[in-house]
Design an enzyme around this catalytic site. Structure first.
Site, PDB file in Angstrom:
ATOM      1  N   GLU A  90      56.863  91.573  79.243  1.00  0.00           N
ATOM      2  CA  GLU A  90      56.219  92.862  79.475  1.00  0.00           C
ATOM      3  C   GLU A  90      56.532  93.511  80.817  1.00  0.00           C
ATOM      4  OE1 GLU A  90      54.296  94.534  77.232  1.00  0.00           O
ATOM      5  OE2 GLU A  90      54.819  92.985  75.779  1.00  0.00           O
ATOM      6  N   SER A 468       3.404  69.325  41.526  1.00  0.00           N
ATOM      7  CA  SER A 468       2.521  68.294  42.073  1.00  0.00           C
ATOM      8  C   SER A 468       2.746  68.021  43.549  1.00  0.00           C
ATOM      9  CB  SER A 468       2.686  66.987  41.291  1.00  0.00           C
ATOM     10  OG  SER A 468       2.219  67.141  39.969  1.00  0.00           O
TER      11      SER A 468
END
Length: 824
Positions: A90, A468
């Site tokens: 770059e 239950s």
């Protein structure tokens, strides 16, 4: 000389005029644009979008949420070769220019003229930082001027290292990866520091064109770009020839990696994400929050395995539903070209991998996995594959592998130690949630068999009848209402004309039988419905509704009739588990919670949980009494390290906050009695299978609803509570042989086996006011000395039953028997 050359004088004046004009234009542009540019210091205040990360209590990653994958790093964390690769790609003159590189711009122009494309960027890294943080990507001269001016100002106010750090954390590198650290994880599955030179160069080539030079989507161009960067690094003297040649010879090893999840808990993670959105809105998954939860990694892994194994086992009990799909085969019986691509359209579901049958033999089959590997499955591992008819019926047992599958069938297989098994994706669903009994912290949560198939969290969103498993709350009310474990209630038919019910109700026991008068304890561990209804009727529905609401159940959702005794109200597994914590922790009301603390991106704590803690009078006295400096006493219920802490503004020392004590909703004696009765469910009742854990401190209750549509087990020891539900999302029968004890309990056992393996069983402390009395099991009354069938029972001292009268009508007197009465 100039006088004799008027043309030269003209050219000189034109040059001076042009130069002056350029200076004036630049100065005018600076005067016009300068005041409109954002201040450079603002760049340091910009918060990069960073995903939300969720961790277990041990700090292991559970999930990451956010559109952008990013983990910001500091300049010293960037490997030198990575910096050099970026500069080569770059901006090679980054450390020598002042924000704008005239040579770089000229070189880029020459590259464009000679090759038709720009290999090295025309903009400097500083200019890219200015654009990425402050400007748009529009291609106009005005934007370019702004970029140049900002770059110059950035260079004036910030060191080069800071500019480069800003750059590597902001750049987009494809596949939702922003910044070097994220790219290293996405493409190579490891941290930046562990990348090879070739891998660093590959990533350094991405900022220019994340798609065109992507190693996944465009591997050829990406390799070309990588090699150019390596050559440029050699040219610039960053690497020597050997390093260059070695890196250049390295193949493209990039592949897409997911986030490195260490704990598989997607349902739990989604709960946390939703909570964070409620707290922080849209910023929840962009501001880099780190959430540390109560989930324990070992518990969660055990819960995952237990639920998967339990559902697969249930599914196999009901037969084989056939192949999941087919892949074409050729006339010669071989798989058609492209079979692997076709198989890849099937994803893994839980532990079940897709495979395609390639060969069917007399003693088994061969199949191919998505990876291309070939596996063998013996016929012995296929014996369960009787054809599914419905949940109550199966077809005949297969006589050969050919009766089960054929070449081209897409099947599900599961690795089991050193062999492969034929399986299938379960049609039923399940949920498991486990809480710390002392404070309600969620330590494990599984909301279904597979999150990708169904994101519906059955732990928190599926309200189902608990059957239950709800009875312990009713029996606790009975004990507080004056009944005892020895109170006799008749298990006999009953016909009810209840104003709260539409029709005449004739409740039944699960097997349709009636056992006559029995003690409360026996009725609970045998789960007798008719006894539960008679208990509720004796106390009155309003009393029980009010009583049960103290466990956290919304009274508006409780039926105002006698069906309440059978668990007909709908509650989630999390609500049931939370209610059970009061049985486990001594009778205290704690709330379920799952976020321990939240940190922002900088590591600052923005939230710390302060949960209610179960703590009786003895515990509180121990917590409030300072311990000697050399104390080694570990018999304390409150661990100071687990208490909420805060740091004072005046000093850096951490101060332990006083705990918030939970409300006691059960009398200590009632809690002791109900837990002791629930332990009998494991010792001799519907949960005897749990005895295989060889522990004396387990208690719980099974639950099964009408037509076996829901199967439950909620159980605990003094430290851990876990609730398991099994059923179908659209309620239907699990099968006439499926109950809480067969479908849900095995999952609970497999989970508890792991989480309790290193914890010794604990014996409960008998509260003051509880006595042990020898009773006649047939009458529930106090047995005379020497009674041949007498058993011991616990009572509150004020509810000890009367002494049983002897057969001749005489009350036995002290000294009649040599054996003294045992009363403790």
């Amino acid at each position: 000389m100039l006088k004799s050359h008027p043309i030269l004088r003209l050219l000189l004046w034109l040059f001076l005029l042009a130069s002056s004009g350029a200076v004036l234009v630049f100065a005018g542009t600076l005067l016009y644009l300068g005041p409109k540019l954002p201040p450079v210091e603002k760049i340091l205040e910009i918060q990069l979008q960073t995903p939300l990360r969720i961790y277990s209590s041990e700090g292991k990653l559970i999930a990451e949420f956010g559109e952008k994958k990013r983990t910001p790093i500091d300049y010293p964390q960037i490997p030198p070769h990575f910096i050099q690769a970026i500069l080569a790609a770059e901006d090679a003159r980054f450390f020598s220019h002042h924000g704008v590189d005239i040579k770089g711009l000229s070189r880029a122009a020459l590259e464009l003229i000679s090759t038709g494309e720009i290999q090295s960027g025309g903009s400097t890294i500083t200019m890219q930082v200015a654009k990425n943080y402050f400007l748009t990507s529009e291609k106009t001269f005005l934007r370019k001027f702004n970029e140049i001016l900002l770059a110059l100002e950035l260079e004036r106010q910030l060191p080069k290292e800071k500019i480069l750090e800003l750059y590597v954390n902001k750049i987009y590198l494809g596949h939702r990866a922003y910044g070097l650290h994220a790219a290293a994880q996405v493409y190579y599955g490891k941290p930046v520091a562990e990348l090879s030179l070739a891998q660093m160069a590959m990533i350094a080539g991405l900022p220019k064109a994340p798609s065109a030079f992507n190693p996944i989507t465009n591997p050829a161009r990406a390799l070309e770009r990588r090699n150019w960067i390596l050559a440029r690094m050699l040219e610039l003297g960053y690497i020597d020839q050997i390093a260059h040649d070695t890196a250049r010879a390295e193949p493209n090893t990039a592949e897409l990696f997911g986030i490195p999840v260490e704990v598989d808990a997607p349902y739990f993670a989604e709960m946390v994400r939703r909570d964070m959105v409620e707290r922080f809105g849209e910023k929840a998954d962009t501001d880099g929050y780190r959430v540390y939860t109560t989930l324990k990694a070992e518990n969660q892994m055990a819960a995952n395995r237990a639920l998967e194994a339990g559902l697969i086992a249930y599914d196999k009990r009901h037969g084989y539903r056939g192949a999941e799909g087919t892949i074409p085969i050729t006339e010669s019986g071989e798989l058609a070209e492209g079979w692997q691509d076709a198989l890849r359209t099937y994803r893994a579901v839980g532990p079940l991998q897709p495979a395609v049958v390639s060969v069917v033999k007399a003693d088994g089959i061969e199949a191919h996995l998505r990876s291309g590997d070939t596996i063998s499955i013996p016929f012995a591992a296929m014996q369960w594959t009787r054809p599914f008819i419905d949940n109550n019926n199966r077809g005949p047992a297969p006589q050969s592998p050919a009766a089960v599958v054929k070449p081209g069938d897409v099947i599900r297989v599961q690795a089991d130690q050193d062999q492969w098994l034929l399986s299938q994706v379960p049609a039923a669903q399940a949920a498991l949630v486990s809480l710390d009994a002392h404070n309600g912290a969620v330590v494990a949560l599984v909301g279904g068999f597979d999150f990708q198939n169904s994101k519906f969290n059955r732990v928190t969103q599926a309200g189902r009848q608990p059957g239950s498993s709800f009875k312990p709350f009713v029996y606790s009310a009975a004990l507080d209402h004056g009944m005892t474990p020895a109170t006799l209630i008749n298990d006999a038919p009953i016909v009810l004309e209840d104003a709260g019910m539409e029709n005449t109700w004739r409740p039944q026991n699960s097997e349709g039988k009636f056992l006559g008068p029995m003690r409360l304890r026996e009725a609970l561990y045998k789960s007798r419905n008719l006894v539960s209804i008679r208990i509720l009727r004796e106390m009155g529905v309003p009393f029980v509704v009010d009583y049960v609401s103290r466990f956290g159940f919304d009274p508006a959702r409780l039926p105002g009739n006698l069906s309440l005794a059978l668990g007909t109200a709908s509650f989630t597994p999390l609500e049931i588990a939370t209610g059970y914590t009061a049985f486990a922790n001594g009778g205290f009301k704690v709330d379920a919670w799952f976020i321990d603390r939240i940190e922002d991106m900088e590591g600052k704590e923005v939230f710390k949980a302060d949960p209610l803690v179960a703590c009786d009078a003895l515990c509180r006295s121990q917590a409030e009494t300072p311990e000697p400096a050399d104390s080694t006493d570990a018999d304390t219920d409150i661990d100071a390290e687990s208490l909420p802490t805060e740091t004072t503004a005046e000093a850096s020392e951490t101060v332990v906050k006083a705990p918030r004590y939970a409300e006691q909703i059960l009398d200590g004696r009632t809690q002791f009695l109900i837990v002791n009765m629930l332990q009998d469910v494991v010792r001799r009742g519907t949960a005897t299978r749990a005895r295989e854990l060889n522990r004396t401190d387990l208690a719980g209750k099974t639950g099964t609803t009408n037509d076996q549509k829901d199967a439950w087990f909620s159980g605990f020891n003094p430290d851990i509570v876990a609730t398991v539900w099994v059923g179908f999302d659209q309620p239907q029968s699990l099968g006439r042989s499926e109950y809480g004890s067969t479908a849900a309990l095995p999952i609970w056992i497999d989970y508890m086996r792991v989480v309790l393996k290193d914890r010794p069983a604990t014996s409960p402390r008998i509260p003051d006011g509880i006595v042990t009395v020898r009773i006649d099991p047939e009458t529930g009354k106090r047995a005379p000395p020497g009674h041949p069938d007498g058993i011991f029972e616990y009572f509150r001292e004020e509810t000890v039953p009367e002494l049983e009268v002897a057969a001749d009508g005489r009350v036995p007197q002290p000294g009649d028997e040599a054996e003294p009465e045992q009363l403790f």
